[in-house]
Every structure is written in C-alpha cells, then in structure tokens.
Design a protein around this motif. Structure first.
Motif, short mmCIF file in Angstrom:
data_model
loop_
_atom_site.label_atom_id
_atom_site.label_comp_id
_atom_site.label_asym_id
_atom_site.label_seq_id
_atom_site.Cartn_x
_atom_site.Cartn_y
_atom_site.Cartn_z
N ASP A 182 8.42 -55.60 14.98
CA ASP A 182 9.67 -54.84 14.91
C ASP A 182 10.46 -54.97 16.20
O ASP A 182 9.89 -55.07 17.30
CB ASP A 182 9.38 -53.38 14.62
CG ASP A 182 8.76 -53.17 13.25
OD1 ASP A 182 9.51 -53.12 12.28
OD2 ASP A 182 7.52 -53.08 13.18
N LEU B 159 14.36 -50.98 15.08
CA LEU B 159 14.56 -49.96 14.06
C LEU B 159 13.58 -48.81 14.32
O LEU B 159 12.37 -48.95 14.12
CB LEU B 159 14.37 -50.55 12.66
CG LEU B 159 15.35 -51.65 12.27
CD1 LEU B 159 15.07 -52.16 10.86
CD2 LEU B 159 16.80 -51.16 12.38
N GLU B 160 14.12 -47.68 14.76
CA GLU B 160 13.29 -46.55 15.19
C GLU B 160 12.39 -46.03 14.07
O GLU B 160 11.24 -45.65 14.30
CB GLU B 160 14.18 -45.42 15.72
CG GLU B 160 14.83 -45.71 17.06
CD GLU B 160 13.85 -45.70 18.22
OE1 GLU B 160 12.69 -45.30 18.02
OE2 GLU B 160 14.26 -46.11 19.32
N GLY B 161 12.92 -46.02 12.83
CA GLY B 161 12.12 -45.53 11.72
C GLY B 161 10.88 -46.37 11.48
O GLY B 161 9.80 -45.84 11.17
N HIS B 162 11.02 -47.69 11.64
CA HIS B 162 9.88 -48.59 11.48
C HIS B 162 8.84 -48.35 12.58
O HIS B 162 7.64 -48.28 12.31
CB HIS B 162 10.34 -50.05 11.54
CG HIS B 162 11.06 -50.48 10.31
ND1 HIS B 162 11.35 -51.80 10.05
CD2 HIS B 162 11.57 -49.80 9.27
CE1 HIS B 162 12.00 -51.90 8.91
NE2 HIS B 162 12.15 -50.68 8.42
N GLU C 293 8.33 -45.66 14.32
CA GLU C 293 7.68 -44.36 14.12
C GLU C 293 6.60 -44.45 13.06
O GLU C 293 5.49 -43.92 13.24
CB GLU C 293 8.73 -43.32 13.73
CG GLU C 293 8.17 -41.92 13.55
CD GLU C 293 9.26 -40.91 13.19
OE1 GLU C 293 8.89 -39.83 12.68
OE2 GLU C 293 10.45 -41.20 13.40
N TRP C 294 6.90 -45.15 11.94
CA TRP C 294 5.91 -45.29 10.87
C TRP C 294 4.68 -46.03 11.37
O TRP C 294 3.54 -45.61 11.14
CB TRP C 294 6.54 -46.04 9.69
CG TRP C 294 5.68 -46.08 8.46
CD1 TRP C 294 5.72 -45.21 7.41
CD2 TRP C 294 4.64 -47.03 8.15
NE1 TRP C 294 4.78 -45.57 6.46
CE2 TRP C 294 4.11 -46.67 6.90
CE3 TRP C 294 4.13 -48.14 8.82
CZ2 TRP C 294 3.08 -47.40 6.30
CZ3 TRP C 294 3.09 -48.86 8.22
CH2 TRP C 294 2.58 -48.49 6.98
N ASP D 9 2.65 -43.93 13.88
CA ASP D 9 1.91 -42.85 13.21
C ASP D 9 0.62 -43.37 12.57
O ASP D 9 -0.43 -42.72 12.65
CB ASP D 9 2.78 -42.20 12.13
CG ASP D 9 3.87 -41.31 12.71
OD1 ASP D 9 3.82 -41.02 13.93
OD2 ASP D 9 4.78 -40.93 11.95
#
Length: 218
Positions: free
Chosen positions: A98, A101-104, A106-107, A110
């Motif tokens: 990645d 993309l912050e959402g990627h 974070e996923w 996690d």
C-alpha cells in the motif's frame, strides 16, 4: 537482524516492488500470502488463476500460502493465516504494498495487531508516479490485467507497463499508479524472478464497470 516476514502478495506491481525492497534490505520472506476467491479459484482483486500462482511462487522461489475466502469471511481468514504463519513459520511481520490509502493501512495494521506481528509498508507516502517508474526501471515487467472502464478503455488490457504506457494512462486523467482502482496488473518477470511466467491471454471479460484480461498458463 533482518525481519522474517510474510508478503501480502497480489501479483501486482506495488506488492512486487515492496517485496523487492525488503529483500534488497536484507530481510527474508518466508511465504507469499495470496487471498483466493474460493468459488472462482482465482486471487481476489487481480483474478490470477491458482495454476499461475504456483508458477509465480516457483519463479520467485518463495513458498505460497493460499488463503481461500468466500468474501464474507475475508477478514477472519486473513487474520487466521497470519496467526498460522507466526506459529508455523516464525514470522515477525507482514509486508504490504500500500502507498497512501489510510483505510487500507488501518485494515492491514489491525489484522497484524490481532496476530501479534508488525505491519510493514515499504512504499508508504512515496510519490505514486515515482514508484511506477522505479518499478519499470528496475527491470520488472507487468501486464495490465484489469481496468475500471470509467477511466481506462479495454485497449489497455494486455499492455505491458512501460513509461510510454504510463504517459497514456495519465493522459486519460487516471492516476499513474492506478492507486484509485483505475487498473491492476500481473507481474510476470523481473530481477526477483528465476524465469519469466509463461502465460497466455484467454480473452477479455467485461462487466458494466470493469474489463478483465483472462490469463492462463501455457
């Protein structure tokens, strides 16, 4: 001490460049983690058939860890695979391709926290276009496999990514790296490969929104 990592691998250019950098820095890959659509027998998102995933694993000389998912259990199966890799292979980290993309991020982070390992992002926050050119100039070869028809026409399918093709992609208003989902690619040769992946095009499949180059082993 270098990291002993598992590579979250899509067979695309970004994850390949991230893998390349890690190896150059002296870290050791223990496996390629590839998520596969259980029904289709192809990798999620990039649609690479299982037979070619085996060929990629052999050419890179890195063991393959297939994670089969129906889609609804994607998160759970990914986490379980990381836990197995930690227990059975002794990995301390998972590497992702990645970029920004912050959402990627974070996923991915996690899932690693749940497995008790580190999430590593070798390409994070670097210039998208710079990364594309680094990939090309390093000697890797990748074919455009999927396109979002809202951005790119089906004439891009099957093209090998070069500086000239990147120019053509940018001319459509698309991101050079395809980071917004404009295209996905399949890397078939380069400095990490013992041999090129021998594949052939088996036609083009189109939906209302996307075009896909169907590929298979020769």
């Amino acid at each position: 001490m270098g990291k002993k990592f598992i590579m979250s691998y899509s067979c695309g250019k970004d994850s390949t460049l991230a893998l390349y950098r890690m190896i150059q820095q002296g870290h050791k890959p223990s496996a390629l983690l590839v998520t596969v659509d259980k029904k289709a027998g192809r990798s999620w998102f990039h649609g690479v058939p299982n037979e070619l995933l085996d060929e990629v694993s052999k050419a890179l000389d890195i063991p393959l860890m297939i994670v089969e998912s129906s889609g609804t259990d994607y998160e759970a199966t990914f986490k379980e695979a990381l836990i197995r890799a930690k227990e059975n292979l002794g990995i301390d980290s998972c590497v992702y391709g990645d970029i920004d993309l912050e959402g990627h991020r974070e996923w991915c982070t996690d899932r690693c926290e749940e497995a008790g390992i580190e999430a590593v992002f070798p390409l994070w926050q670097e210039g998208r276009e710079d990364l594309v050119y680094e990939f090309i100039d390093s000697g890797f070869k990748t074919v455009i496999k999927n396109v979002n028809l809202q951005w790119l026409g089906e004439e891009f399918l099957g093209k090998t990514l070069t500086r000239e093709v990147v120019h053509d992609i940018k001319a459509t208003g698309s991101d050079a790296c395809g980071e917004n989902g404009e295209y996905h690619s399949f890397v078939y040769d380069g400095p990490l490969f013992k041999n090129p992946i021998d594949f052939e095009a088996a036609g083009i499949v189109k939906t209302e929104t996307h075009g896909y180059l169907d590929i298979r082993g020769k």
